[in-house]
Write an enzyme that holds these catalytic residues in place. Structure first.
Site, PDB file in Angstrom:
ATOM      1  N   GLU A   1      14.276 -16.004  -0.350  1.00  0.00           N
ATOM      2  CA  GLU A   1      14.382 -16.616   0.627  1.00  0.00           C
ATOM      3  C   GLU A   1      13.665 -18.265   1.290  1.00  0.00           C
ATOM      4  O   GLU A   1      13.994 -19.129   1.073  1.00  0.00           O
ATOM      5  CB  GLU A   1      14.813 -16.379   2.249  1.00  0.00           C
ATOM      6  CG  GLU A   1      16.192 -15.246   2.723  1.00  0.00           C
ATOM      7  CD  GLU A   1      16.616 -15.213   3.920  1.00  0.00           C
ATOM      8  OE1 GLU A   1      15.661 -15.392   5.019  1.00  0.00           O
ATOM      9  OE2 GLU A   1      16.383 -13.991   3.861  1.00  0.00           O
TER      10      GLU A   1
ATOM     11  N   ASP B   1       0.966  -1.001   0.026  1.00  0.00           N
ATOM     12  CA  ASP B   1      -0.493  -0.088   0.120  1.00  0.00           C
ATOM     13  C   ASP B   1       0.596   1.208  -0.064  1.00  0.00           C
ATOM     14  O   ASP B   1       1.092   1.721   0.567  1.00  0.00           O
ATOM     15  CB  ASP B   1      -0.642  -0.441   1.362  1.00  0.00           C
ATOM     16  CG  ASP B   1      -1.865   0.599   1.272  1.00  0.00           C
ATOM     17  OD1 ASP B   1      -2.647   1.111  -0.150  1.00  0.00           O
ATOM     18  OD2 ASP B   1      -2.098   1.369   2.725  1.00  0.00           O
TER      19      ASP B   1
HETATM   20  C1  GLC Z   1      -3.970   2.880  -0.699  1.00  0.00           C
HETATM   21  C2  GLC Z   1      -5.570   2.023  -0.656  1.00  0.00           C
HETATM   22  C3  GLC Z   1      -6.228   3.249  -0.471  1.00  0.00           C
HETATM   23  C4  GLC Z   1      -6.313   3.462   1.012  1.00  0.00           C
HETATM   24  C5  GLC Z   1      -4.700   3.826   1.105  1.00  0.00           C
HETATM   25  C6  GLC Z   1      -4.321   4.510   2.692  1.00  0.00           C
HETATM   26  O1  GLC Z   1      -4.392   3.913  -1.545  1.00  0.00           O
HETATM   27  O2  GLC Z   1      -4.983   1.658  -1.927  1.00  0.00           O
HETATM   28  O3  GLC Z   1      -7.595   2.534   0.346  1.00  0.00           O
HETATM   29  O4  GLC Z   1      -7.385   4.153   1.558  1.00  0.00           O
HETATM   30  O5  GLC Z   1      -3.728   3.499  -0.045  1.00  0.00           O
HETATM   31  O6  GLC Z   1      -4.003   3.498   3.344  1.00  0.00           O
END
Ligand code: GLC
Length: 533
Positions: free
Chosen positions: A251, A199
């Site tokens: 790994e 993310d």
């Molecule tokens: C990313 C995710 C989104 C979230 C953001 C903060 O863009 O896809 O859904 O709100 O990160 O974590």
């Protein structure tokens, strides 16, 4: 030993949004046993892997992207044993499992943030996050969801949150933070997961002096390749983090992967995330954002293939996810309409028949391209966005934080319809669903589409079968003269964007088509055809 199983290079990966996939206990919220119980449908669909959006313990201020404990399962979704069971059953069906990792920020309910609040200014506990003192906010940064990116505590310190106030940004200059995430990776790798979707992968490292930046931080809207580089995104320092993660993944046997959610442009800049010693894949958001126009689509395809070739990486393709208006609705607006951050009842409404027709053509085009493709749950049903959801149901923090300027992402997160005539359309055993399902969704239910020639489900299923049979994922793009058509191995992929029906080359044998051809065997407007040459 270094393992290099490259299953992911041509994989079709299906995004499961656990809150909205299937609810096993009738509380209106999807859960892990619900997913496990319906994995056989995904096997039938023909996907290679699932990516699960977060299911970790979380106060759910950002639908689970605010993680309070990286090594557990939120009781709303089940228990750790349910995750083990899901992984085992998926593997039994030959489906790989990718989990979401959220390293840019934690929840404000994470034990580290609680400790930071308790320990006070200047403490080592605050060094795990980005705290600053002073009478004014430390700089002009804005939250992606609207408003300032700084929150002041009663003791006078400010902390940075590029997203919601409940999502404090971690300090990746702190070795403790780095060590913790290496350990989290091992925790899930040891449980058998095949990879991580990372993310906000471009956000972990901030420019050292936190230079002012007055432009809104619209990562979900993409970055301006022409503008100066923003001090919070795509800093050089992120790459060394992913190199250290890659070593850990290598790994493990079986080809474990990292896929970057990085809203970075241009393609050559994004390709730096998938150099041979970093991540394996990055989402191709320029493709998702390309208008339904042949010249623009061709340019994005060429540019991304070239940029990835340069670093030896596979290209990915994606049309929908949990952050954007579903493509069956997006494409129902005039071609070239900029992507909107959510749609409400008072907003202009898409033409749903046109949207679905173009969505089916767009998907067939995408699945004809070499590389790896990402599908978002529900698109295989032709599911549209919920574009008339009453505002009182909205949960996306962007709705409140933007002062109701952005409707936000709830419309693409509505629980799935499985059975036309069951309560909650078979989402769960009760008539409960955390976001309301539109009254018109019976027609999209899986049981109305299975075995029905021409249904969107059958179109996806046939496409995935043919894609595998003809090796399209590991092929190449050879553009053909006249119109929008390319050859991938022995298959011709042709999309008609023009107003008049077009003929296929002599001798071409139609394998699959997103809508029926006309009486003369020509391809009507907004239709994609796969034909054997
Ligand atoms: C990313 C995710 C989104 C979230 C953001 C903060 O863009 O896809 O859904 O709100 O990160 O974590």
């Amino acid at each position: 030993m270094v393992h290099t199983d490259a299953w992911w290079r041509d994989a079709v990966i299906y995004q499961v949004y656990p809150r909205s996939f299937a609810d096993s206990d009738g509380d209106g919220m999807g859960d892990l046993p619900g997913i496990t119980g319906r994995l056989h449908h995904l096997k039938e669909l023909g996907i290679d892997a699932v990516w699960l959006s977060p299911f970790y313990p979380s106060p759910q201020h950002d639908a689970g992207y605010d993680v309070a404990d990286y090594r557990g399962v939120d009781p709303r979704f089940g228990a750790l044993g349910d995750a083990d069971k899901l992984i085992a059953e998926a593997h039994g069906l030959g489906i790989k499992v990718i989990v979401d990792l959220v390293p840019n920020h934690t929840s404000n309910e994470h034990e580290w943030f609680r400790a930071a609040l308790a320990a006070g200014p200047g403490s080592p506990e605050r060094e795990r996050y980005i705290f600053r003192s002073g009478d004014q906010p430390p700089n002009s940064w804005k939250s992606v969801f609207g408003g300032s990116a700084w929150e002041r505590l009663p003791d006078g310190d400010w902390y940075l949150h590029l997203f919601d106030v409940s999502q404090p940004d971690l300090n990746w200059d702190n070795p403790e933070v780095r060590a913790e995430f290496l350990d989290v990776l091992r925790f899930w790798l040891d449980r058998g997961v095949d990879g991580f979707r990372v993310d906000v992968a471009h956000g972990l490292v901030k420019e050292a002096n936190l230079t002012d930046w007055t432009t809104a931080s619209t990562i979900l809207g993409g970055l301006d390749p022409a503008g100066p580089p923003p001090p919070m995104w795509d800093q050089e320092g992120v790459h060394e983090i992913y190199r250290s993660w890659r070593k850990v993944l290598d790994e493990y046997p079986g080809g474990r992967i990292l896929v970057a959610e990085a809203w970075v442009a241009p393609a050559s800049r994004l390709a730096r995330y998938v150099r041979p010693d970093e991540m394996h894949q990055a989402f191709n958001f320029p493709y998702l954002d390309a208008p339904w126009k042949p010249a623009e689509l061709r340019a994005v395809i060429d540019e991304t293939l070239a940029a990835n070739n340069e670093v030896g990486a596979t290209t990915t393709w994606v049309l929908s996810n949990h952050d954007v208006v579903r493509h069956a609705s997006r494409l129902g607006f005039p071609a070239g309409t900029p992507r909107m951050p959510g749609i409400g009842a008072e907003d202009p409404q898409p033409d749903s028949a046109l949207g679905l027709r173009r969505a089916r053509a767009a998907t067939l085009l995408m699945l004809g391209l070499p590389g790896s493709a990402y599908l978002y749950q529900g698109e295989e049903l032709g599911l549209p966005e919920h574009t008339t959801m009453p505002d009182e149901f909205r949960e996306d923090p962007a709705w409140e934080r933007s002062g109701h300027a952005e409707r936000g992402r709830d419309g693409c997160r509505v629980p799935l319809p499985w059975e036309a005539d069951a309560p909650s359309y078979g989402f769960g055993p009760a008539d409960a669903s955390w976001l309301p399902q539109p009254a018109t969704w019976a027609e999209y239910a899986l049981d109305r589409q299975q075995g029905v020639p021409g249904s969107t489900w059958e179109l996806y299923r046939s496409a995935l079968e043919l894609r595998r049979e003809h090796g399209l994922g590991s092929g190449s793009v050879v553009w053909q003269d006249g119109g929008f058509a390319f050859r991938n191995g022995d298959v011709l992929v042709l999309t008609n964007f023009g107003p008049d029906a077009v003929a296929l080359p002599a001798g071409a044998r139609v394998l699959l088509s997103s809508e029926p051809l006309d009486g003369d065997g020509r391809v009507p407007t907004d239709v994609t055809v796969w034909a054997a040459l």
